[in-house]
Design a protein around this motif. Structure first.
Motif, PDB file in Angstrom:
ATOM      1  N   UNK A 219       0.811  -1.289   0.028  1.00 47.76           N
ATOM      2  CA  UNK A 219       0.005  -0.088   0.057  1.00 47.76           C
ATOM      3  C   UNK A 219       0.991   1.382   0.031  1.00 47.76           C
ATOM      4  N   UNK A 220       2.113   1.096  -0.258  1.00 53.88           N
ATOM      5  CA  UNK A 220       3.100   2.096  -0.082  1.00 53.88           C
ATOM      6  C   UNK A 220       2.897   3.412  -1.206  1.00 53.88           C
ATOM      7  N   UNK A 221       2.479   4.695  -0.888  1.00 54.09           N
ATOM      8  CA  UNK A 221       2.204   5.530  -2.016  1.00 54.09           C
ATOM      9  C   UNK A 221       3.415   6.177  -2.440  1.00 54.09           C
ATOM     10  N   UNK A 241      10.381  -9.636  -0.761  1.00 59.46           N
ATOM     11  CA  UNK A 241       9.309 -10.072  -0.055  1.00 59.46           C
ATOM     12  C   UNK A 241       8.175  -8.706  -0.174  1.00 59.46           C
ATOM     13  N   UNK A 242       7.083  -8.975  -0.464  1.00 59.43           N
ATOM     14  CA  UNK A 242       6.155  -7.970  -0.243  1.00 59.43           C
ATOM     15  C   UNK A 242       4.972  -8.033   0.790  1.00 59.43           C
ATOM     16  N   UNK A 243       4.762  -7.268   1.572  1.00 59.93           N
ATOM     17  CA  UNK A 243       3.915  -7.291   2.866  1.00 59.93           C
ATOM     18  C   UNK A 243       2.389  -6.713   2.431  1.00 59.93           C
ATOM     19  N   UNK A 244       1.358  -7.551   2.383  1.00 58.23           N
ATOM     20  CA  UNK A 244       0.126  -6.875   2.287  1.00 58.23           C
ATOM     21  C   UNK A 244      -0.411  -6.144   3.582  1.00 58.23           C
ATOM     22  N   UNK A 245      -1.343  -5.067   3.242  1.00 58.53           N
ATOM     23  CA  UNK A 245      -2.187  -4.457   4.394  1.00 58.53           C
ATOM     24  C   UNK A 245      -1.265  -3.566   4.962  1.00 58.53           C
ATOM     25  N   UNK A 246      -0.106  -2.892   4.274  1.00 56.72           N
ATOM     26  CA  UNK A 246       0.984  -2.082   5.051  1.00 56.72           C
ATOM     27  C   UNK A 246       1.565  -1.167   4.022  1.00 56.72           C
ATOM     28  N   UNK A 247       2.076  -0.291   4.409  1.00 54.81           N
ATOM     29  CA  UNK A 247       2.329   0.819   3.442  1.00 54.81           C
ATOM     30  C   UNK A 247       3.948   1.193   3.703  1.00 54.81           C
ATOM     31  N   UNK A 251       7.765  -1.037   9.844  1.00 55.28           N
ATOM     32  CA  UNK A 251       8.225  -1.219  11.074  1.00 55.28           C
ATOM     33  C   UNK A 251       7.202  -0.823  12.359  1.00 55.28           C
ATOM     34  N   UNK A 252       6.521   0.064  12.029  1.00 56.42           N
ATOM     35  CA  UNK A 252       5.566   0.704  12.674  1.00 56.42           C
ATOM     36  C   UNK A 252       3.973  -0.089  12.336  1.00 56.42           C
ATOM     37  N   UNK A 253       3.967  -0.189  11.302  1.00 50.91           N
ATOM     38  CA  UNK A 253       2.489  -0.766  11.057  1.00 50.91           C
ATOM     39  C   UNK A 253       2.367  -2.205  11.057  1.00 50.91           C
ATOM     40  N   UNK A 254       3.297  -2.944  10.756  1.00 56.14           N
ATOM     41  CA  UNK A 254       3.147  -4.538  11.090  1.00 56.14           C
ATOM     42  C   UNK A 254       4.616  -5.049  11.806  1.00 56.14           C
TER      43      UNK A 254
END
Length: 273
Positions: A219-221, A241-247, A251-254
């Protein structure tokens, strides 16, 4: 509790927050963030590693910056810190600005980098749109005197994606709190250096020989997955690696997912200090 040490570098005094013992792991955050971005990583890693979390130039309790600088100079700052602390070699974890610094450090000083985890970074120059957005943000902050309201929405949209904005209020609170403390004059120089004047480093990264893990938030803009993937492709043998549900601020979000990825990767590349 972390211990703070201030170290003179080519870009002024840098504050480094230390905790734990063992092989060193250096943590460099995103633009407009300080060492507190890594709070949960510090707690997680300090049981096995000597963690060293930076307030980067012009941020937190580090010295303000009064000129533009290069990513190479940032890498030199890391070396100055390592030399002052008598650390010949370290693991490196960086987010955005930190990811760019880690990549340049690994390319320029391969003997200093045991492994690197690069979160939401790029090897490419900024697009005209990205330059414009950040220029508008810091110009408005200069007029208002800080990155506080009414710039809250712009700051949150830059760093957090819809999932975090919807369901992680603590992440939003931390972003706004840390951003509100940023020295606006320093931020102008940092944005020019890290965004507007950022070079094309794709060719440079071809010389990286350290093990590298590159991670993207879907979700990174700021840096879309395709741009982060291109950074990974420029580094020989890099894992991606791609992490879903984070931007942008993984480190702060997930934090749990990041802790898992970092711990597993570092464990594969332990070294004798």
């Amino acid at each position: 509790m972390t211990d703070r040490v201030d170290i003179e570098t080519p870009l002024g005094s840098i504050s480094v927050y230390q905790k734990g013992s063992g092989e060193p792991v250096l943590l460099w955050p995103s633009l407009l963030m300080d060492h507190t971005l890594w709070t949960q990583q510090i707690e997680h890693l300090a049981g096995q590693y000597r963690t060293l979390a930076f307030d980067p130039p012009g941020h937190g309790t580090s010295s303000p910056v009064t000129r533009t600088f290069t990513l190479d100079e940032c890498a030199d700052c890391v070396c100055a810190v390592l030399d002052a602390l008598e650390i010949p070699r370290t693991h490196f974890v960086g987010n955005s600005w930190g990811a760019m610094v880690g990549a340049v450090l690994a390319a320029r000083y391969p003997e200093r980098v045991a492994s690197a985890v690069l979160l939401n970074g790029t090897a490419s120059p900024a697009s005209p749109l990205q330059r414009m957005k950040f220029r508008i943000l810091v110009t408005a902050a200069g007029i208002l005197g800080s990155l506080r309201p009414p710039l809250d929405r712009a700051v949150l949209r830059a760093f957090l994606g819809p999932t975090s904005l919807r369901s992680r209020p603590e992440a939003a609170e931390t972003v706004l709190e840390v951003a509100s403390r940023v020295n606006v004059e320093s931020a102008r120089y940092c944005v020019r250096s890290v965004v507007s004047e950022r070079p094309d480093n794709v060719g440079l990264l071809a010389g990286v020989s350290s093990p590298v893990l590159v991670v993207a938030g879907v979700e990174d803009r700021i840096f879309p997955v395709s741009e982060v993937r291109a950074m990974a492709a420029a580094i020989p043998g890099a894992h991606f690696v791609v992490i879903d549900g984070a931007a942008h601020l993984l480190a702060l979000e997930v934090p749990g997912r990041v802790n898992e990825l970092v711990s597993d990767f570092l464990a594969q590349h332990r070294f004798a200090p």
